[in-house]
Design an enzyme around this catalytic site. Structure first.
Site, PDB file in Angstrom:
ATOM      1  N   VAL A 153       0.862  -1.186   0.000  1.00 55.52           N
ATOM      2  CA  VAL A 153       0.000   0.000   0.000  1.00 55.52           C
ATOM      3  C   VAL A 153       0.900   1.239   0.000  1.00 55.52           C
ATOM      4  CG1 VAL A 153      -2.043  -0.982   1.089  1.00 55.52           C
ATOM      5  CG2 VAL A 153      -0.174  -0.174   2.509  1.00 55.52           C
ATOM      6  N   LYS A 176      -2.623  15.173  -7.230  1.00 55.63           N
ATOM      7  CA  LYS A 176      -2.915  15.505  -5.832  1.00 55.63           C
ATOM      8  C   LYS A 176      -2.376  16.906  -5.545  1.00 55.63           C
ATOM      9  CE  LYS A 176      -1.394  13.934  -1.222  1.00 55.63           C
ATOM     10  NZ  LYS A 176      -0.704  12.834  -0.493  1.00 55.63           N
TER      11      LYS A 176
HETATM   12  C1  LIG Z   1      -1.543   1.249   5.748  1.00 51.34           C
HETATM   13  C2  LIG Z   1      -0.351   1.950   5.138  1.00 51.34           C
HETATM   14  C3  LIG Z   1      -0.546   3.069   4.327  1.00 51.34           C
HETATM   15  C4  LIG Z   1       0.531   3.712   3.771  1.00 51.34           C
HETATM   16  N1  LIG Z   1       0.310   4.810   2.974  1.00 51.34           N
HETATM   17  C5  LIG Z   1       1.358   5.420   2.408  1.00 51.34           C
HETATM   18  C6  LIG Z   1       1.160   6.512   1.523  1.00 51.34           C
HETATM   19  O1  LIG Z   1       0.037   6.934   1.252  1.00 51.34           O
HETATM   20  N2  LIG Z   1       2.253   7.091   0.967  1.00 51.34           N
HETATM   21  C7  LIG Z   1       3.520   6.626   1.230  1.00 51.34           C
HETATM   22  O2  LIG Z   1       4.470   7.188   0.674  1.00 51.34           O
HETATM   23  N3  LIG Z   1       3.730   5.598   2.042  1.00 51.34           N
HETATM   24  C8  LIG Z   1       2.686   4.974   2.634  1.00 51.34           C
HETATM   25  N4  LIG Z   1       2.889   3.914   3.442  1.00 51.34           N
HETATM   26  C9  LIG Z   1       4.253   3.488   3.697  1.00 51.34           C
HETATM   27  C10 LIG Z   1       4.763   2.653   2.541  1.00 51.34           C
HETATM   28  O3  LIG Z   1       3.757   1.767   2.082  1.00 51.34           O
HETATM   29  C11 LIG Z   1       5.940   1.839   3.019  1.00 51.34           C
HETATM   30  O4  LIG Z   1       6.877   2.696   3.599  1.00 51.34           O
HETATM   31  C12 LIG Z   1       6.600   1.146   1.873  1.00 51.34           C
HETATM   32  O5  LIG Z   1       5.695   0.377   1.141  1.00 51.34           O
HETATM   33  C13 LIG Z   1       7.684   0.255   2.426  1.00 51.34           C
HETATM   34  O6  LIG Z   1       8.332  -0.296   1.325  1.00 51.34           O
HETATM   35  P1  LIG Z   1       9.694  -1.055   1.508  1.00 51.34           P
HETATM   36  O7  LIG Z   1      10.194  -1.305   0.129  1.00 51.34           O
HETATM   37  O8  LIG Z   1      10.568  -0.331   2.463  1.00 51.34           O
HETATM   38  O9  LIG Z   1       9.343  -2.426   2.259  1.00 51.34           O
HETATM   39  P2  LIG Z   1       8.441  -3.671   1.835  1.00 51.34           P
HETATM   40  O10 LIG Z   1       7.308  -3.319   0.935  1.00 51.34           O
HETATM   41  O11 LIG Z   1       8.141  -4.394   3.117  1.00 51.34           O
HETATM   42  O12 LIG Z   1       9.419  -4.596   0.986  1.00 51.34           O
HETATM   43  C14 LIG Z   1      10.389  -5.400   1.596  1.00 51.34           C
HETATM   44  C15 LIG Z   1      11.062  -6.239   0.544  1.00 51.34           C
HETATM   45  O13 LIG Z   1      12.142  -6.942   1.155  1.00 51.34           O
HETATM   46  C16 LIG Z   1      12.116  -8.286   0.714  1.00 51.34           C
HETATM   47  N5  LIG Z   1      12.763  -9.125   1.707  1.00 51.34           N
HETATM   48  C17 LIG Z   1      12.585  -9.134   3.051  1.00 51.34           C
HETATM   49  N6  LIG Z   1      13.366 -10.088   3.624  1.00 51.34           N
HETATM   50  C18 LIG Z   1      14.053 -10.673   2.614  1.00 51.34           C
HETATM   51  C19 LIG Z   1      15.002 -11.728   2.531  1.00 51.34           C
HETATM   52  N7  LIG Z   1      15.422 -12.404   3.605  1.00 51.34           N
HETATM   53  N8  LIG Z   1      15.476 -12.080   1.313  1.00 51.34           N
HETATM   54  C20 LIG Z   1      15.078 -11.426   0.201  1.00 51.34           C
HETATM   55  N9  LIG Z   1      14.184 -10.412   0.215  1.00 51.34           N
HETATM   56  C21 LIG Z   1      13.678 -10.059   1.405  1.00 51.34           C
HETATM   57  C22 LIG Z   1      10.631  -8.608   0.526  1.00 51.34           C
HETATM   58  O14 LIG Z   1      10.438  -9.727  -0.334  1.00 51.34           O
HETATM   59  C23 LIG Z   1      10.149  -7.300  -0.100  1.00 51.34           C
HETATM   60  O15 LIG Z   1      10.382  -7.336  -1.487  1.00 51.34           O
HETATM   61  C24 LIG Z   1       1.840   3.230   4.006  1.00 51.34           C
HETATM   62  C25 LIG Z   1       2.036   2.105   4.809  1.00 51.34           C
HETATM   63  C26 LIG Z   1       0.951   1.460   5.355  1.00 51.34           C
HETATM   64  C27 LIG Z   1       1.182   0.214   6.206  1.00 51.34           C
END
Ligand SMILES: Cc1cc2nc3c(=O)[nH]c(=O)nc-3n(C[C@H](O)[C@H](O)[C@H](O)COP(=O)(O)OP(=O)(O)OC[C@H]3O[C@@H](n4cnc5c(N)ncnc54)[C@H](O)[C@@H]3O)c2cc1C
Length: 312
Positions: free
Chosen positions: A50, A81
């Site tokens: 999300v 937006k």
């Molecule tokens: C309800 C909600 C609403 C939000 N709304 C917004 C918004 O409107 N705007 C905004 O900017 N942000 C928003 N956010 C925040 C945003 O969604 C997150 O900060 C972002 O999606 C996080 O992305 P990420 O890539 O850091 O982590 P994740 O999406 O958790 O990705 C982690 C990655 O690491 C990989 N991984 C983990 N462990 C391993 C391993 N051992 N080996 C290989 N791969 C691994 C997984 O497979 C995955 O690909 C929201 C969050 C939430 C929960």
């Protein structure tokens, strides 16, 4: 995390969520000719998925990639937006509804008055401080018009709403086209020497070595926590909301209008978002598990959206 002070020759990114693919796309756009970039993501560990609303900085990010809006907006069901409408966040009747606008060059003169009035109010004097009276973004949101204009002078700052999964797909395609190596597998072990990550053991490849490792593994913080023994600092004592439930709705449901603003509304144990995309409306309730069960949160959100239990 570099293992030397030299320029990196190869870069390994762990994680294929928003952070991982944004990072890969950006580095590929700037450095793919000079450095070999690899991204590894797990098929078993999902992404947050999300996150549909951005700030204006994302516009600059796409410009750095050399993307036009037509390159990605239709593919990601994206809308414009101009700001965020907050309603029901306070019992103070004067601010029952508050519009947080994004700034644009059109507002240079009026913004001066706004900030001067805010200072007056801080000193206890009565002054007009509703942003919608001073910033053009609010007028655009109210009129449901696009912030993209060739006729108005100056830069209008704005942001986007989008389908986060589709955007991750666009970024992945772009990064792979720019010759980023994409591995699907799990990092099983992080090896470190002298406080630096040196090698990752995986279940899909030979051990990965690199001069620069980037941790985009989300909450797991794989390299930071498992590798380097760092811990995250919890803000649970002052940031109460720790759960969310999301229920997208089609355009023919209540709260359907596509206006160029995110809506954020206070509910009993947190707040809900309402984000219009071209394909659907994103809705969700961010709440505190101390005060509300998942079932109660979903029921409250459904009631607010005026949809039944059967509606997905
Ligand atoms: C309800 C909600 C609403 C939000 N709304 C917004 C918004 O409107 N705007 C905004 O900017 N942000 C928003 N956010 C925040 C945003 O969604 C997150 O900060 C972002 O999606 C996080 O992305 P990420 O890539 O850091 O982590 P994740 O999406 O958790 O990705 C982690 C990655 O690491 C990989 N991984 C983990 N462990 C391993 C391993 N051992 N080996 C290989 N791969 C691994 C997984 O497979 C995955 O690909 C929201 C969050 C939430 C929960």
């Amino acid at each position: 995390m570099t293992n030397s002070t030299q320029q990196p020759e190869s870069i390994v990114i762990v994680g294929g969520g928003t952070a991982g693919w944004m990072c890969a796309a950006y580095l590929a756009a700037k450095w793919s000719k000079r450095y070999h970039i690899t991204l590894i993501e797990s098929a078993q560990i999902g992404t947050v998925g999300v996150g549909e609303g951005s700030t204006p900085f994302l516009k600059q990010f796409f410009a750095e990639l050399g993307w036009q809006e037509s390159d990605w907006m239709p593919a990601c069901d994206a809308t414009y937006k101009t700001g965020i409408e907050f309603s029901n966040w306070t019992s103070n009747e004067r601010f029952k509804r508050y519009f947080h606008p994004f700034f644009s060059a059109l507002d240079l003169d009026t913004a001066e008055h706004f900030f001067a009035n805010c200072n007056q109010l801080r000193k206890g004097k009565n002054a007009a401080v509703r942003p919608e009276q001073f910033f053009s973004a609010a007028t655009m949101a109210e009129a449901a018009v696009s912030p993209v204009s060739t006729s108005l002078g100056g830069d209008i700052d704005y942001a986007y709403h989008f389908d986060a999964s589709k955007l991750a797909g666009c970024l992945r395609n772009f990064a792979v086209q720019q010759s980023v190596t994409h591995l699907t597998g799990n990092v099983l072990n992080v090896q470190c020497t002298n406080g630096h990550v040196t090698q990752l053991e995986t279940d899909c490849s030979a051990p990965l070595t690199a001069t620069l490792f980037i941790d985009c593994s989300g909450f797991r913080g794989l390299l930071m926590k498992q590798g380097l023994g760092q811990s995250l600092q919890s803000y649970q004592d002052c940031l109460f909301n720790d759960r969310a439930v999301a229920i997208p709705t089609p355009h023919n449901s209540p709260l359907q209008a596509i206006t160029p603003q995110t809506r954020s509304e206070g509910l009993s144990c947190g707040w809900m978002w309402n984000i219009p995309l071209t394909s659907r409306i994103g809705n969700g309730y961010v709440y505190s598990s101390q005060f509300c069960s998942p079932e109660q949160a979903e029921a409250e959100l459904r009631l607010r959206l005026n949809i039944s239990d059967e509606t997905p």
